[in-house]
Design an enzyme around this catalytic site. Sequence first.
Site, PDB file in Angstrom:
ATOM      1  N   ASP A   1     -16.533  -0.199  -0.197  1.00 49.00           N
ATOM      2  CA  ASP A   1     -15.224  -0.642  -0.706  1.00 49.00           C
ATOM      3  C   ASP A   1     -14.252  -0.902   0.438  1.00 49.00           C
ATOM      4  O   ASP A   1     -13.158  -1.411   0.207  1.00 49.00           O
ATOM      5  CB  ASP A   1     -14.637   0.388  -1.676  1.00 49.00           C
ATOM      6  CG  ASP A   1     -14.577   1.782  -1.080  1.00 49.00           C
ATOM      7  OD1 ASP A   1     -15.636   2.304  -0.691  1.00 49.00           O
ATOM      8  OD2 ASP A   1     -13.471   2.343  -0.991  1.00 49.00           O
ATOM      9  N   ASN A   2     -14.648  -0.566   1.653  1.00 43.62           N
ATOM     10  CA  ASN A   2     -13.793  -0.827   2.808  1.00 43.62           C
ATOM     11  C   ASN A   2     -14.382  -1.915   3.702  1.00 43.62           C
ATOM     12  O   ASN A   2     -14.061  -1.986   4.887  1.00 43.62           O
ATOM     13  CB  ASN A   2     -13.584   0.451   3.621  1.00 43.62           C
ATOM     14  CG  ASN A   2     -12.761   1.475   2.850  1.00 43.62           C
ATOM     15  OD1 ASN A   2     -11.966   1.114   1.978  1.00 43.62           O
ATOM     16  ND2 ASN A   2     -12.940   2.732   3.164  1.00 43.62           N
TER      17      ASN A   2
ATOM     18  N   LYS B   1       0.864  -1.186   0.000  1.00 38.93           N
ATOM     19  CA  LYS B   1       0.000   0.000   0.000  1.00 38.93           C
ATOM     20  C   LYS B   1       0.896   1.230   0.000  1.00 38.93           C
ATOM     21  O   LYS B   1       1.742   1.380   0.884  1.00 38.93           O
ATOM     22  CB  LYS B   1      -0.899  -0.035   1.231  1.00 38.93           C
ATOM     23  CG  LYS B   1      -1.975   1.023   1.251  1.00 38.93           C
ATOM     24  CD  LYS B   1      -2.983   0.733   2.358  1.00 38.93           C
ATOM     25  CE  LYS B   1      -3.979   1.852   2.508  1.00 38.93           C
ATOM     26  NZ  LYS B   1      -4.900   1.587   3.627  1.00 38.93           N
TER      27      LYS B   1
HETATM   28  P1  AMP Z   1      -9.870   4.865   0.884  1.00 38.11           P
HETATM   29  O1  AMP Z   1     -10.661   6.050   1.290  1.00 38.11           O
HETATM   30  O2  AMP Z   1      -8.519   4.805   1.472  1.00 38.11           O
HETATM   31  O3  AMP Z   1     -10.631   3.604   1.050  1.00 38.11           O
HETATM   32  O4  AMP Z   1      -9.626   5.032  -0.686  1.00 38.11           O
HETATM   33  C1  AMP Z   1     -10.672   5.172  -1.587  1.00 38.11           C
HETATM   34  C2  AMP Z   1     -10.170   5.110  -3.021  1.00 38.11           C
HETATM   35  O5  AMP Z   1      -9.248   6.152  -3.290  1.00 38.11           O
HETATM   36  C3  AMP Z   1      -9.441   3.825  -3.366  1.00 38.11           C
HETATM   37  O6  AMP Z   1      -9.768   3.484  -4.695  1.00 38.11           O
HETATM   38  C4  AMP Z   1      -7.995   4.211  -3.240  1.00 38.11           C
HETATM   39  O7  AMP Z   1      -7.159   3.390  -4.010  1.00 38.11           O
HETATM   40  C5  AMP Z   1      -8.012   5.630  -3.761  1.00 38.11           C
HETATM   41  N1  AMP Z   1      -6.898   6.421  -3.218  1.00 38.11           N
HETATM   42  C6  AMP Z   1      -6.754   6.871  -1.960  1.00 38.11           C
HETATM   43  N2  AMP Z   1      -5.600   7.562  -1.820  1.00 38.11           N
HETATM   44  C7  AMP Z   1      -4.984   7.539  -3.028  1.00 38.11           C
HETATM   45  C8  AMP Z   1      -3.761   8.091  -3.534  1.00 38.11           C
HETATM   46  N3  AMP Z   1      -2.920   8.789  -2.757  1.00 38.11           N
HETATM   47  N4  AMP Z   1      -3.478   7.867  -4.826  1.00 38.11           N
HETATM   48  C9  AMP Z   1      -4.317   7.181  -5.612  1.00 38.11           C
HETATM   49  N5  AMP Z   1      -5.470   6.652  -5.206  1.00 38.11           N
HETATM   50  C10 AMP Z   1      -5.818   6.828  -3.926  1.00 38.11           C
HETATM   51 MG    MG Z   2     -10.208   1.700   0.865  1.00 41.46          MG
END
Ligand code: AMP
Ligand code: MG
Length: 469
Positions: free
Chosen positions: A239-240, A104
């Site tokens: 998605d989480n 990650k």
């Molecule tokens: P999360 O809120 O961490 O569950 O992320 C939600 C979505 O945003 C997922 O598809 C992640 O892969 C994407 N995402 C979060 N941070 C980044 C980042 N720094 N670069 C690219 N994609 C991101």
């Molecule tokens: Mg996520």
Amino acid sequence: MRDIFDNSYARLPDRFYTKLPPVPVTGPQVLRVNDALARKLGLDPASLSAEVLTGNALLPGTDPLAQVYAGHQFGGWVPRLGDGRAILLGEVTGDVGRRDIQLKGSGITPYSRNGDGRAWVGPVMREYIVSEAMHALGIPTTRALGAALTGEGVQRERRYPGAVLMRVAASHIRVGTFQYFAARGDRPALRLLLDHAIARHYPDADGPLSFLAKVVEAQARLVAKWMSVGFIHGVMNTDNMAVSGETIDYGPCAFMDTYHPRMVFSSIDQQGRYAFQEQPNVAVWNLAQLATSLLPLMDGDPEHAADEATRVLEGFADHFSPEWMRLFRAKVGLTTQEDGDEALITGLLSRMASSQADFTATFTALTGGDPGDHITDEGAWDSWAPDWQARLAREPGDPKATMRAANPVLIPRNHRVEQAIQAGIGGDYAPFHRLVDALARPFDPRPEDANLATPPRVDERVLRTFCGT
Ligand code: AMP
Ligand code: MG
């Protein structure tokens, strides 16, 4: 070393992912390796070098890819998310069963949208600390196998040191993975995904409905366990939510200090959608999205299928409530069941809320301290304690031992996590290592770690957490 990788997800059709390697970094440096976990997985800890932890070098047998998925984020539908800053390296098949190994913070992928594909060291430390603490608490979770600095800066509100986390999961299949294919009307892919998920997680499920029932049960038990330690996930988007029933995605998560049922930490959760006591309801909402995604795979009349799925969803409470009662009974020293137990427990919780008592410290004070120091509302403790004592008198065995085994002394308190992150930003990782080491023994801390149990002073309280992007 024997090739222990067997990459079943990579053998699914190519519309499930994009195959690509991690993006190399310029200055890899090991932050921490979880030797014990590596050995459990059949990996030599020495093989987890800085180059491997950052993805500059690949372990033999890996087949790196970014998974595609969709999801509801704070209730809003996003048809395509996917691993925007993660790479699934492959699956190891050791004594503990099949486990995903993922990086990650490993660079841009086709799913990065406007993101940089990177992580900074703060969220990497947070996930390392909290996921390993969850594991030590006996709560199903993804785990941290290692972390490394990239030697590169990551631009957020300011420039921070970049890092990569090596994460282990039973799988990274989410509710949102099913939603992705369902929304596209791709029934063949849905069927393959279901068969894959059943084989990995619920081999005795015999179709979409029994798979749904297994996931509902796993999530009900999981969320009850979160509640029993005061954990707030903070970003329970579909998605989480992993269909395996493991806690996944430690973004703006937090363990409560002061107990309040409507507690929220996440800076982006302004409506309190994911507040502490909302978590079971949100889990059901998410599981309803899974049920909807599975409907096309259910046999027979669609209306009948929808009724059956609804019935399964309604079963959430049948798993959640007994598990919640079992856990909270143990927290007050009970192993047997009586009709008045629920009222006894909720009576304690409401007194804790009105006294703004520390969740963790109040329960540990039941065995080693004075609960009246925490339940400070006028007369509140004295109006509860006699009923509790009378109930304990009817309890066989050793209630103190029951309570000690149920009430952690050490949790990853926000202010400690924040201190470790701040020190790390300044180049001092000693507080991070100390916290990880201490939290491996939550019920029975080493004497030198006892001070980590202390709740924050008012000026130390951390009341906001931020998504780790
Ligand atoms: P999360 O809120 O961490 O569950 O992320 C939600 C979505 O945003 C997922 O598809 C992640 O892969 C994407 N995402 C979060 N941070 C980044 C980042 N720094 N670069 C690219 N994609 C991101
Ligand atoms: Mg996520």
